[in-house]
Design a protein around this motif. Structure first.
Motif, PDB file in Angstrom:
ATOM      1  N   GLU A  49       0.923  -1.243  -0.014  1.00 31.13           N
ATOM      2  CA  GLU A  49      -0.141  -0.148   0.066  1.00 31.13           C
ATOM      3  C   GLU A  49       0.890   1.183   0.014  1.00 31.13           C
ATOM      4  O   GLU A  49       2.149   1.132   0.381  1.00 31.13           O
ATOM      5  N   TRP A  50       0.349   2.423  -0.728  1.00 33.67           N
ATOM      6  CA  TRP A  50       1.228   3.597  -0.780  1.00 33.67           C
ATOM      7  C   TRP A  50       1.896   3.779   0.612  1.00 33.67           C
ATOM      8  O   TRP A  50       3.075   4.083   0.502  1.00 33.67           O
ATOM      9  N   ASP A  51       1.193   3.763   1.689  1.00 36.61           N
ATOM     10  CA  ASP A  51       1.814   4.482   2.951  1.00 36.61           C
ATOM     11  C   ASP A  51       3.063   3.704   3.355  1.00 36.61           C
ATOM     12  O   ASP A  51       4.007   4.179   3.817  1.00 36.61           O
ATOM     13  N   GLU A  52       2.885   2.550   3.322  1.00 37.35           N
ATOM     14  CA  GLU A  52       3.673   1.623   3.837  1.00 37.35           C
ATOM     15  C   GLU A  52       5.118   1.356   2.844  1.00 37.35           C
ATOM     16  O   GLU A  52       6.173   1.174   3.133  1.00 37.35           O
ATOM     17  N   VAL A  53       4.756   1.539   1.502  1.00 34.09           N
ATOM     18  CA  VAL A  53       5.850   1.423   0.412  1.00 34.09           C
ATOM     19  C   VAL A  53       6.640   2.698   0.491  1.00 34.09           C
ATOM     20  O   VAL A  53       7.981   2.512   0.880  1.00 34.09           O
ATOM     21  N   PHE A  54       6.117   3.870   0.700  1.00 34.68           N
ATOM     22  CA  PHE A  54       6.967   4.926   0.706  1.00 34.68           C
ATOM     23  C   PHE A  54       7.585   5.204   2.045  1.00 34.68           C
ATOM     24  O   PHE A  54       8.690   5.835   2.192  1.00 34.68           O
ATOM     25  N   ASP A  55       7.095   4.722   3.027  1.00 32.77           N
ATOM     26  CA  ASP A  55       7.690   4.688   4.713  1.00 32.77           C
ATOM     27  C   ASP A  55       8.999   3.815   4.362  1.00 32.77           C
ATOM     28  O   ASP A  55       9.925   4.267   4.853  1.00 32.77           O
ATOM     29  N   VAL A  56       9.027   2.612   3.705  1.00 33.92           N
ATOM     30  CA  VAL A  56      10.214   1.698   3.289  1.00 33.92           C
ATOM     31  C   VAL A  56      11.147   2.554   2.602  1.00 33.92           C
ATOM     32  O   VAL A  56      12.515   2.527   2.647  1.00 33.92           O
ATOM     33  N   VAL A  57      10.525   3.194   1.472  1.00 38.19           N
ATOM     34  CA  VAL A  57      11.663   3.722   0.926  1.00 38.19           C
ATOM     35  C   VAL A  57      12.246   5.177   1.388  1.00 38.19           C
ATOM     36  O   VAL A  57      13.627   5.364   1.277  1.00 38.19           O
ATOM     37  N   ARG A  58      11.609   5.566   2.143  1.00 35.41           N
ATOM     38  CA  ARG A  58      12.145   6.963   2.789  1.00 35.41           C
ATOM     39  C   ARG A  58      13.220   6.248   4.130  1.00 35.41           C
ATOM     40  O   ARG A  58      14.065   6.791   3.956  1.00 35.41           O
ATOM     41  N   ARG A  59      12.865   4.986   4.464  1.00 35.23           N
ATOM     42  CA  ARG A  59      13.740   4.662   5.696  1.00 35.23           C
ATOM     43  C   ARG A  59      15.136   4.109   4.860  1.00 35.23           C
ATOM     44  O   ARG A  59      16.230   4.406   5.438  1.00 35.23           O
ATOM     45  N   ALA A  60      14.919   3.624   3.659  1.00 36.95           N
ATOM     46  CA  ALA A  60      16.113   3.247   2.677  1.00 36.95           C
ATOM     47  C   ALA A  60      16.942   4.228   2.335  1.00 36.95           C
ATOM     48  O   ALA A  60      18.264   4.332   2.523  1.00 36.95           O
ATOM     49  N   THR A  61      16.207   5.520   2.022  1.00 38.41           N
ATOM     50  CA  THR A  61      17.031   6.669   1.536  1.00 38.41           C
ATOM     51  C   THR A  61      17.879   7.187   2.843  1.00 38.41           C
ATOM     52  O   THR A  61      18.976   7.701   2.638  1.00 38.41           O
ATOM     53  N   ASP A  62      16.979   7.152   3.849  1.00 38.66           N
ATOM     54  CA  ASP A  62      17.590   7.970   4.966  1.00 38.66           C
ATOM     55  C   ASP A  62      19.025   6.821   5.370  1.00 38.66           C
ATOM     56  O   ASP A  62      20.116   7.459   6.076  1.00 38.66           O
ATOM     57  N   ALA A  63      19.000   5.559   5.031  1.00 34.07           N
ATOM     58  CA  ALA A  63      20.218   4.819   5.524  1.00 34.07           C
ATOM     59  C   ALA A  63      21.302   5.088   4.727  1.00 34.07           C
ATOM     60  O   ALA A  63      22.210   5.082   4.982  1.00 34.07           O
ATOM     61  N   VAL A  64      20.946   5.177   3.277  1.00 35.95           N
ATOM     62  CA  VAL A  64      21.830   5.532   2.327  1.00 35.95           C
ATOM     63  C   VAL A  64      22.631   6.872   2.622  1.00 35.95           C
ATOM     64  O   VAL A  64      23.858   7.161   2.393  1.00 35.95           O
TER      65      VAL A  64
END
Length: 101
Positions: A49-64
């Motif tokens: 779902e939109w919110d869960e996918v974009f939360d993961v993308v945001r957290r992955a981006t923050d990690a990088v």
């Protein structure tokens, strides 16, 4: 929804230009999310779902971001309400179509 994304740091200071450690940190977050996902040499695909996918993308981006002074994010989304399991189903339909030729 399906999202294909690629995230990488720049300004890492590495002489070889490698970003594999940063990418590994991002992929680890994706895999730990529990959402259906697939990683290839150029992109990571994730479904949910939109919110869960974009939360993961945001957290992955923050990690990088911890690996360099800048972060580049490339993202493509396929938003198709009412469909699930498309991470594999789209490939299956493609292979079936190729086999019919």
């Amino acid at each position: 929804m399906l999202v294909a994304f690629s995230v990488a740091p720049s300004g890492t200071g590495r002489s070889d230009g490698s970003v594999h450690d940063a990418v590994a940190a991002a992929v680890k977050i994706v895999r730990e999310s529990g959402l259906p996902n697939r990683t290839t040499s150029m992109f990571t695909e994730i479904e949910g779902e939109w919110d869960e996918v974009f939360d993961v993308v945001r957290r992955a981006t923050d990690a990088v971001g911890a690996y360099g002074s800048r972060v580049s994010l490339v993202l493509k989304a396929d938003i198709r309400p009412g469909y699930a399991g498309e991470l594999d189903a789209k490939i299956e339909r493609l292979e079936e179509a190729i086999g019919e030729e």
